[in-house]
Enzyme design. Structure first.
Site, short mmCIF file in Angstrom:
data_model
loop_
_atom_site.label_atom_id
_atom_site.label_comp_id
_atom_site.label_asym_id
_atom_site.label_seq_id
_atom_site.Cartn_x
_atom_site.Cartn_y
_atom_site.Cartn_z
N TYR A 71 42.33 42.74 -8.56
CA TYR A 71 41.48 41.62 -8.97
C TYR A 71 40.51 42.01 -10.09
CZ TYR A 71 43.64 38.44 -5.83
OH TYR A 71 44.57 37.63 -5.25
N GLN A 109 46.68 25.14 -9.37
CA GLN A 109 46.94 26.29 -8.51
C GLN A 109 46.30 27.53 -9.10
OE1 GLN A 109 51.34 26.23 -7.21
NE2 GLN A 109 51.23 24.76 -8.88
N ASN A 110 45.80 27.42 -10.34
CA ASN A 110 45.27 28.59 -11.03
C ASN A 110 43.87 28.94 -10.54
OD1 ASN A 110 47.63 28.35 -12.43
ND2 ASN A 110 46.70 27.47 -14.26
N HIS A 127 43.99 26.88 -4.91
CA HIS A 127 44.11 28.29 -4.49
C HIS A 127 42.83 29.08 -4.74
CE1 HIS A 127 48.82 28.06 -4.82
NE2 HIS A 127 48.35 27.53 -3.70
N CYS A 176 28.30 42.06 0.62
CA CYS A 176 27.49 40.84 0.73
C CYS A 176 26.00 41.17 0.58
CB CYS A 176 27.73 40.22 2.09
SG CYS A 176 26.85 38.68 2.36
N CYS A 181 23.25 41.49 5.95
CA CYS A 181 24.70 41.34 6.22
C CYS A 181 25.49 42.57 5.75
CB CYS A 181 25.25 40.07 5.58
SG CYS A 181 27.01 39.87 5.92
N GLY A 218 53.72 23.51 -16.10
CA GLY A 218 53.76 24.97 -16.03
C GLY A 218 53.68 25.58 -14.65
C1 BJW Z 1 55.50 27.57 -18.87
C2 BJW Z 1 55.01 28.34 -19.90
C3 BJW Z 1 54.51 27.62 -20.98
C4 BJW Z 1 55.67 29.71 -18.47
N1 BJW Z 1 54.52 26.29 -20.94
N2 BJW Z 1 55.50 26.25 -18.85
C5 BJW Z 1 58.66 27.83 3.61
C6 BJW Z 1 58.14 26.55 3.67
C7 BJW Z 1 56.76 26.35 3.59
C8 BJW Z 1 55.89 27.40 3.40
C9 BJW Z 1 56.42 28.68 3.32
C10 BJW Z 1 57.79 28.88 3.46
N3 BJW Z 1 58.02 30.21 3.38
C11 BJW Z 1 56.84 30.84 3.20
C12 BJW Z 1 55.86 29.91 3.17
C13 BJW Z 1 54.44 30.19 2.97
C14 BJW Z 1 54.03 30.47 1.55
C15 BJW Z 1 55.05 30.10 0.50
O1 BJW Z 1 55.09 29.01 -0.03
N4 BJW Z 1 55.89 31.04 0.09
C16 BJW Z 1 56.93 30.76 -0.93
C17 BJW Z 1 57.03 31.94 -1.88
C18 BJW Z 1 58.22 30.42 -0.22
N5 BJW Z 1 52.83 29.66 1.33
C19 BJW Z 1 51.67 30.02 1.80
O2 BJW Z 1 51.52 31.07 2.42
C20 BJW Z 1 50.52 29.09 1.53
N6 BJW Z 1 49.90 28.77 2.76
C21 BJW Z 1 50.53 28.06 3.72
O3 BJW Z 1 51.63 27.59 3.54
O4 BJW Z 1 49.82 27.91 4.88
C22 BJW Z 1 50.51 27.41 6.03
C23 BJW Z 1 51.48 28.48 6.49
C24 BJW Z 1 51.02 29.72 6.83
C25 BJW Z 1 51.93 30.72 7.22
C26 BJW Z 1 53.30 30.46 7.24
C27 BJW Z 1 53.77 29.19 6.88
C28 BJW Z 1 52.84 28.19 6.51
C29 BJW Z 1 49.48 29.76 0.65
C30 BJW Z 1 49.99 30.05 -0.71
C31 BJW Z 1 48.94 30.79 -1.54
C32 BJW Z 1 49.47 31.20 -2.90
N7 BJW Z 1 48.56 32.08 -3.53
C33 BJW Z 1 48.83 32.57 -4.87
C34 BJW Z 1 47.83 33.70 -5.19
C35 BJW Z 1 46.45 33.13 -5.45
C36 BJW Z 1 45.46 34.20 -5.64
C37 BJW Z 1 45.34 34.63 -7.05
O5 BJW Z 1 45.49 33.84 -8.01
O6 BJW Z 1 45.07 35.79 -7.20
O7 BJW Z 1 48.72 31.53 -5.83
S1 BJW Z 1 50.50 33.12 -5.10
C38 BJW Z 1 50.68 32.59 -6.75
O8 BJW Z 1 51.69 31.55 -6.84
C39 BJW Z 1 49.35 31.89 -7.09
C40 BJW Z 1 49.84 30.68 -7.83
O9 BJW Z 1 48.83 29.68 -7.83
C41 BJW Z 1 51.06 30.29 -7.11
C42 BJW Z 1 51.97 29.36 -7.85
O10 BJW Z 1 52.53 29.98 -8.96
P1 BJW Z 1 52.85 29.13 -10.27
O11 BJW Z 1 51.62 28.55 -10.82
O12 BJW Z 1 53.95 28.18 -10.01
O13 BJW Z 1 53.29 30.29 -11.28
P2 BJW Z 1 54.72 30.96 -11.55
O14 BJW Z 1 54.45 32.19 -12.32
O15 BJW Z 1 55.52 31.07 -10.35
O16 BJW Z 1 55.44 29.92 -12.50
C43 BJW Z 1 55.05 29.70 -13.86
C44 BJW Z 1 55.86 28.52 -14.37
O17 BJW Z 1 55.38 28.21 -15.67
C45 BJW Z 1 57.37 28.79 -14.50
O18 BJW Z 1 58.06 27.65 -14.03
C46 BJW Z 1 57.58 28.95 -16.00
O19 BJW Z 1 58.86 28.47 -16.42
C47 BJW Z 1 56.48 28.09 -16.55
N8 BJW Z 1 55.96 28.50 -17.84
N9 BJW Z 1 55.18 29.69 -19.53
C48 BJW Z 1 55.07 25.65 -19.84
N10 BJW Z 1 54.04 28.29 -22.03
ZN ZN Z 2 27.80 38.32 4.49
#
Ligand code: BJW
Ligand code: ZN
Length: 271
Positions: A71, A109-110, A127, A176, A181, A218
């Protein structure tokens, strides 16, 4: 045969000109042209790990120093980044439409706060933000844009896979400052396996129900529950326009698809 999404800009502009409540869902692609690596590209690795190995509560409890180094790297990148032409066009669109009694909400999501930096006002960060901390002991959430966030992280976070890990003792990681704390702080972001903030989700649901046009910009749409937001709008029969450099399987379910870097396509679409 399934209907194909249209790439007709004039037709999109017509729908856009009549829309009163626009929901814009964004992902890492909107920050790509600000120089921030996306998550699921080859460049999305840090040292030998993928996001899925670092952005989890398990990774943090096993090795808080490593996750804080990750981070430290991210926060430095995000602090130096400038909003892209897509961020700016989205913010300007919100300001312009507000004068006409129309609304724009950014559901992002960013965690980089670039929409805020560009001047968007109505933002739902599903997120969290890397510029907030949360205390593991008392739960206190604080805004924090300092870098390094603590002395021990100065110069750390090098993404080179061959670099030596800092192995910072937990007492020297961010702590903290609430009276008495001293708990360990974590970034106030949502990691895999964690639930999204229910207050934020309630607001998202309201916006998805109220919008009469949705833009999906995106995002790979593979992370749940955010991956369901646009399909949920489309299932109400409301037009969804996707902007991405490449089509994805669910793109075919939407009304419009504009291929290309969003810093080029979005300013034209929203001008
Ligand atoms: C362009 C471009 C340009 C490039 N112009 N376009 C099955 C069903 C349901 C849920 C799950 C499941 N299996 C597992 C899960 C749980 C899991 C999940 O979804 N996993 C999947 C991988 C399958 N989800 C969770 O755990 C979430 N919580 C949850 O579901 O709670 C209930 C639960 C708990 C336990 C079990 C089951 C359910 C929480 C998810 C948290 C995600 N966190 C992150 C990190 C955040 C911290 C940080 O930023 O440091 O969030 S992960 C990361 O991915 C980050 C992003 O916000 C997120 C999404 O990514 P994004 O934005 O889509 O980016 P990319 O890189 O993947 O894509 C970029 C896109 O841009 C591409 O399409 C390119 O083509 C395009 N692009 N340049 C236009 N110039
Ligand atoms: Zn504290």
């Amino acid at each position: 045969v399934e209907p194909q999404p249209k790439s007709d800009l004039a037709e999109f502009r017509d729908v856009f000109s009549k829309a009163k409540h626009i929901a814009i869902i964004t992902g890492a692609g909107v920050s790509a042209e600000s120089g921030l690596p996306t998550f699921r590209a080859a460049s999305g690795h840090w040292r030998k790990w993928k996001t899925q190995d670092l952005a989890t509560p398990q990774a943090f409890s096993r090795n808080s120093s490593r996750v804080w180094e990750f981070y430290q790297y991210w926060r430095e990148l995000a602090l130096k980044a400038k909003p892209s032409a897509a961020h700016v066009a989205i913010a300007e669109c919100e300001a312009r439409l507000r004068q006409q009694g129309r609304t724009v909400v950014v559901i992002t999501q960013n965690t980089d706060e670039l929409h805020r930096q560009a001047g968007s006002k109505h933002i739902l960060e599903v997120h969290g933000s890397v510029f907030r901390t949360r205390c593991l002991s008392c739960g206190d959430v604080d805004v924090n844009h300092h870098s390094p966030i603590c002395a021990a992280l100065q110069g750390k976070g090098d993404p080179d896979p061959n670099c030596i890990e800092a192995d910072i003792p937990v007492e020297h990681l961010p702590r903290c400052d609430e009276r008495g704390c001293d708990g360990l702080l974590r970034p106030d972001v949502i990691w895999f396996g964690e639930t999204l903030d229910s207050h934020v989700l309630t607001k998202v649901e309201k916006e998805l129900d109220a919008c009469d046009l949705c833009l999906l910009v995106g995002t790979a749409s593979v992370v749940f529950p955010a991956a369901m937001f646009a399909p949920q709008v489309a299932s109400r029969g409301v037009p969804v326009a996707e902007f991405n450099i490449r089509p994805r399987p669910s793109t075919s379910r939407f009304t419009f698809y504009f291929q290309g870097p969003c810093a080029e396509t979005i300013p034209i679409a929203l001008s």
